[in-house]
Design an enzyme around this catalytic site. Structure first.
Site, PDB file in Angstrom:
ATOM      1  N   ARG A 196      30.501 -20.778 -15.370  1.00 24.51           N
ATOM      2  CA  ARG A 196      30.546 -19.677 -16.328  1.00 24.51           C
ATOM      3  C   ARG A 196      31.756 -19.860 -17.227  1.00 24.51           C
ATOM      4  NH1 ARG A 196      26.175 -18.449 -15.726  1.00 24.51           N
ATOM      5  NH2 ARG A 196      25.231 -16.481 -15.128  1.00 24.51           N
ATOM      6  N   GLU A 237      30.939 -16.915 -25.210  1.00 27.54           N
ATOM      7  CA  GLU A 237      29.769 -17.544 -25.832  1.00 27.54           C
ATOM      8  C   GLU A 237      28.804 -16.476 -26.356  1.00 27.54           C
ATOM      9  OE1 GLU A 237      28.701 -19.610 -22.080  1.00 27.54           O
ATOM     10  OE2 GLU A 237      26.751 -18.605 -22.238  1.00 27.54           O
ATOM     11  N   HIS A 269      24.759 -23.693 -23.004  1.00 25.14           N
ATOM     12  CA  HIS A 269      24.330 -22.980 -21.788  1.00 25.14           C
ATOM     13  C   HIS A 269      22.860 -23.279 -21.448  1.00 25.14           C
ATOM     14  CE1 HIS A 269      25.392 -19.259 -19.171  1.00 25.14           C
ATOM     15  NE2 HIS A 269      24.534 -20.046 -18.540  1.00 25.14           N
TER      16      HIS A 269
HETATM   17  C1  GLV Z   1      22.643 -19.302 -15.755  1.00 25.32           C
HETATM   18  O1  GLV Z   1      23.725 -19.430 -16.194  1.00 25.32           O
HETATM   19  C2  GLV Z   1      22.377 -18.644 -14.510  1.00 25.32           C
HETATM   20  O2  GLV Z   1      23.273 -18.015 -13.945  1.00 25.32           O
HETATM   21  O3  GLV Z   1      21.227 -18.731 -14.062  1.00 25.32           O
END
Ligand code: GLV
Length: 323
Positions: A241, A270, A288
């Site tokens: 993250r 982000e 991401h």
């Molecule tokens: C994506 O970042 C998730 O947590 O699935």
């Protein structure tokens, strides 16, 4: 007869998931490619029993208090730092996430990013595309080997272990890791994985991969002081993250070659990306997408839908998040 439960799908999603939900509940969709800010989400949620979200919808205490009818918050993401789980459970709202179904896909991507950073793949591609390639040279884009190197993993949950498997079994890497708790010996042994303290992890890793969930405790777990402990030849990859890494400190470390390269799929704030990160060449940047294959995203969304259906029809959730 009781009316059907009502679900708000807060973001665009595969049509087959909407169809599946429609067979069991009344559905309101968000058909626009926009993320509703919290106040709009609160307004849209009125009268709904459940909400389908992913990693960014802000399900905080204010929202929960303003949506008294809400019974289920079901996310297609595995990470749930956007959800105030304690506030939800204090009001009897079930929260679910989507573990397991994305583990291998995300581990594949983390490994790909690590390889790309170590072998300078995107950096050299930018060079080629910009028309600057004139001749071959012995030190042309020399990077670092991945095979037989030391893989350091921060956060050894399911995805961390899947990355460790790829490193140990596929690339003959030595695996060290740091995590709050040690793995059971029967999980460590096949990977040859060794628990180390955080400082040893940073000092010894040739390639550091971050897979620790975001929380107050992991905020800026990697900042200037931690980067200073790493080898100048090392790489850092973050598929966890934004906020676990201090992006400004990372950009500075890359600029000053305190570490060799980095790869980030996640960013503080982000979809904004720190301008200093965009300015350094020795970094791989992706938006991401670590879990983004059609098969895996479909499974993640299906799991969120099935959790909603279960909870709103009085059954146990499949993958509950505990407060
Ligand atoms: C994506 O970042 C998730 O947590 O699935």
């Amino acid at each position: 007869m009781n009316p059907k439960p009502r679900v708000l799908i807060a973001r665009q999603i595969f049509p087959e998931i909407v169809e599946r939900l429609r067979r069991h509940v009344d559905v309101t969709t968000n058909d626009a490619p926009v993320d509703w800010p919290r106040d709009e989400l609160i307004a849209r949620l009125q009268g709904h029993d459940g909400v389908f979200v992913a990693a960014t919808e802000p399900i905080d205490a204010t929202l929960v208090a303003a949506c008294p009818q809400l019974k289920a918050v079901c996310s297609m993401a595995v990470g749930y730092n956007n959800i105030d789980v304690a506030a939800c459970s204090a009001r009897g709202i079930t929260v679910t996430n989507a573990p397991d179904v994305l583990t291998d896909t995300t581990a594949d991507f983390g490994f790909a990013l690590m390889l790309a950073a170590a072998r300078r793949i995107t950096e050299s591609e930018h060079f080629l595309r910009s028309g600057r390639w004139q001749r071959w040279s012995h030190d042309f884009f020399c990077g670092a080997d991945v095979h037989a190197a030391t893989l350091g993993i921060l956060g050894m949950g399911r995805i961390g272990q899947a990355i460790a498997r790829r490193g140990a079994l596929g690339f003959d890497m030595k695996v060290i890791y740091h995590n709050r708790s040690r793995l059971a010996p029967e999980l460590e042994a096949p990977l040859g994985a060794r628990w180390v303290d955080k400082e040893t992890l940073l000092r010894e890793a040739d390639h550091l991969v971050i897979v620790v969930p975001y929380s107050k405790a992991s905020h800026h777990a990697i900042g200037a002081a931690e980067l200073a402990l790493m080898k100048p030849t090392a790489t850092l990859t973050n598929v966890a993250r934004g906020g676990v890494v201090d992006d400004a400190a990372l950009a500075q470390a890359l600029r000053e070659r305190k570490i060799a390269a980095a790869a980030l799929d996640v960013f503080e704030g982000e979809p904004e990306v720190h301008a200093a990160l965009l300015a350094v060449p020795n970094i791989v940047l992706t938006p991401h997408i670590a879990s983004a294959t059609v098969a895996t995203r479909t499974k993640m969304a299906l799991l969120a839908a099935d959790n909603l259906i279960a909870v709103l029809h009085g059954r146990a959730p499949l993958t509950p998040v505990k407060a």
